[in-house]
Design an enzyme around this catalytic site. Structure first.
Site, short mmCIF file in Angstrom:
data_model
loop_
_atom_site.label_atom_id
_atom_site.label_comp_id
_atom_site.label_asym_id
_atom_site.label_seq_id
_atom_site.Cartn_x
_atom_site.Cartn_y
_atom_site.Cartn_z
N GLY A 52 46.28 19.47 -33.18
CA GLY A 52 44.99 20.10 -33.44
C GLY A 52 44.54 21.10 -32.40
O GLY A 52 45.31 21.74 -31.72
N SER A 53 43.23 21.24 -32.32
CA SER A 53 42.60 22.35 -31.60
C SER A 53 42.97 22.41 -30.13
O SER A 53 43.08 21.40 -29.43
CB SER A 53 41.08 22.24 -31.72
N SER A 54 43.11 23.66 -29.67
CA SER A 54 43.42 23.91 -28.27
C SER A 54 42.27 23.53 -27.34
O SER A 54 42.45 23.49 -26.13
CB SER A 54 43.78 25.39 -28.09
N SER A 55 41.11 23.20 -27.88
CA SER A 55 40.00 22.76 -27.03
C SER A 55 40.17 21.33 -26.53
O SER A 55 39.34 20.83 -25.77
CB SER A 55 38.68 22.86 -27.79
N ALA A 56 41.24 20.67 -26.97
CA ALA A 56 41.48 19.29 -26.52
C ALA A 56 41.60 19.22 -25.00
O ALA A 56 41.26 18.19 -24.41
CB ALA A 56 42.75 18.75 -27.18
#
Lengths: 139, 409
Positions: free
Chosen positions: A61-65
């Protein structure tokens, strides 16, 4: 006692009970700031990751992890170590930044299929050395 | 750069870049000519500490750099409320956006920088973050970025470097499997919501692999591909897909598959309809809100919305809120094209710089929301504690006017 060899992605040592997930979780959108899985589509929804040795097949999923993980490390709500069958840069970066900013180390290691031997509840110690690139997971 | 001769900020940034190179097994770095940064969205103190440390150390970007959404709508103050999870959202979120602008990034605050002028060319190496932007840059523009995340994005912009790994390399860009949608009824492709449903299916199959889709019509446009990619990236680890005959690296299937006999998955209408149903968590027909523009609506999408609202003389029903999220750059263009005031008069609320599923914008007490975005449908229930219905633009506009939903299958 048995020891599994792994590849060191970020440095440090962590000891805790294994939480093995049925599938990868995205830390962004899937895990809240208390360290609990909130993704409605995830089979392990409701599970707390605080203080555990998180074992999953890879990232998701998202690179904001990276930011969410760094924040969980800062507040002490995150895992104490992460074991990935296949390495994930996004998670490694979150741990690297927490290390740079606060000096808190959280080892992220790549285990390959050896990670299959780790079951939820097993008490393990993960030791990761990025100088020689080697890590160990000791049951 | 590592030895501090270009300053401590550059040295820190280079440590992060080389640390990532080690993780990725890359022996070399590649020069990148543009960056898109996701680190400006507030997720807690750690992200702000990182940005402020870089500012304090004197770091500045050395390549053209755009910013993804932040936590606030700076053009419409009061749009975002603070919340229990982040009581300091409004102040810390603002400070974070300011820190990135202080380092020289452009205050674009959009997840669709490609809709303004950040459009790297075929084969151009860039460092982009944010899952939908990454997929768009790789798939629709044929540029080369790996799946960069928070922290690395600004470090790549400061150093102009990224690890030579992943999608920067030819071999990583070849398709491992094929999806065949030639049997799907052509009318489905008239609305981007079905592209989003296809993207959700692609994401579930792909994991982190590259897929090639055959059978999409030549009328497939950037808005359709944006919806497909965004849903695929949120449903899985997709960073690149090919649409044969549509996207620039895939004039033919043979040009993009990795092996002679790839696995092929055939999808028919029933598969898309079932997948759409699976993305809807609401039962019953009542809705409290609609949310359009995830990723940020393009000028053509705002025009299509305005035309549908005019065609049906829709006015948003009492008790329903209707949001359109877009970039400030696109909003300015839409306003100049006289699209904004009529939509506001019909009851639509524009949100810029941020997005309705990331921060508290929907009114408290909102229970059921309809959207035409697969990405919104995937993330919103977990983020906001609401139920969602996925529909086409026509269905969403009808629902906004009626306060109820009735889906055309």
């Amino acid at each position: 006692m048995s020891e599994l060899a792994a590849v060191a992605l970020t440095r440090g040592e962590g000891r805790g009970p294994v939480v093995r997930l049925a599938e990868p979780v995205s830390f962004w959108g899937g895990v809240d700031l208390h360290g609990t899985i909130v993704d409605h589509f995830h089979p392990d929804v409701g599970t707390s990751l605080t203080g555990c040795v998180l074992v999953m097949s890879g990232g998701r999923g998202s690179s904001s992890a990276s930011s969410v993980l760094a924040e969980l490390i800062r507040t002490g709500k995150g895992p104490v170590a992460i074991v990935l069958e296949e390495g994930d840069a996004i998670l490694a970066l979150g741990a690297m930044v927490a290390d740079e900013l606060y000096g808190i180390v959280m080892p992220v290691v790549e285990s390959g299929r050896l990670g299959d031997r780790l079951m939820t509840g097993d008490m393990v110690t993960v030791v990761s050395d990025i100088i020689n690139g080697r890590a160990s997971i000791t049951l | 750069m590592l030895d501090g001769s270009e300053g401590e900020g550059v040295a820190l940034a280079m440590r992060i870049v080389t640390g990532l190179a080690r993780v990725r097994g890359a022996e070399e770095l590649v020069e990148v000519t543009g960056a898109h940064i996701d680190s400006c969205l507030y997720h807690g103190r750690a992200g702000l500490d990182f940005a402020e440390k870089l500012v304090e150390l004197g770091a500045r970007v050395r390549i053209p750099t755009t910013l993804n959404v932040g936590s606030l709508d700076l053009i419409h103050p009061g749009t975002v409320r603070a919340d229990e999870e982040h009581p300091d959202l409004l102040t810390a979120g603002r400070a974070l956006m300011d820190a990135y602008v202080a380092m020289g990034a452009r205050a674009t605050f959009t997840c669709a920088p490609y809709q303004v002028d950040a459009r790297p060319g075929l084969g151009e190496h860039v460092a982009w973050a944010e899952s939908n932007a990454i997929v768009f840059a790789n798939s629709v523009l044929g540029a080369r970025t790996d799946r960069y995340g928070d922290f690395l994005d600004i470090c790549a912009a400061i150093t102009g470097r990224a690890p030579r790994a992943g999608f920067h390399l030819d071999e990583a860009r070849r398709a491992a499997f094929v999806i065949d949608v030639s049997a799907v009824a052509p009318h489905r492709w008239d609305d981007s919501a079905w592209y989003a449903v296809l993207g959700h299916l692609l994401g579930g199959l792909a994991g982190q692999r590259v897929g090639a889709i055959v059978g999409l019509p030549s009328s497939t446009n950037e808005d359709d591909l944006k919806a497909l990619g965004a849903a695929a990236a949120s449903g899985g680890g997709v960073g690149l897909f090919h649409a044969v005959g549509v996207t620039p690296e895939a004039p033919t299937l043979e040009a993009v598959v990795a092996q002679e006999d790839p696995e092929v998955h055939v999808f028919v209408d029933a598969d898309l309809v079932a997948a759409r149903r699976g993305l809807c968590t609401a039962d019953g027909s009542r809705i409290d809100a609609i949310s359009l523009g995830t990723p940020h609506a393009s000028l053509t999408e705002i025009k299509a919305l305005a035309e549908e609202v005019e065609r049906t003389a829709t006015v948003v029903a009492d008790g329903v809120t209707a949001y359109v999220s877009t970039g400030r750059g696109v909003l300015a263009l839409a306003d100049a094209a006289d699209l904004v005031e009529p939509l506001k008069a019909a009851g639509f609320t524009f949100v810029v710089d941020t997005c309705t599923y990331l921060v508290p914008i929907l009114p408290e007490g909102t229970r059921v929301v309809m959207t035409n975005s697969g990405k919104w449908a995937h993330y919103a229930p977990g983020n906001l504690g609401i139920d969602v219905v996925l529909g086409s633009l026509v269905e969403c506009v009808a629902a906004a006017g009626a306060g109820r939903v009735a889906l055309d299958v």
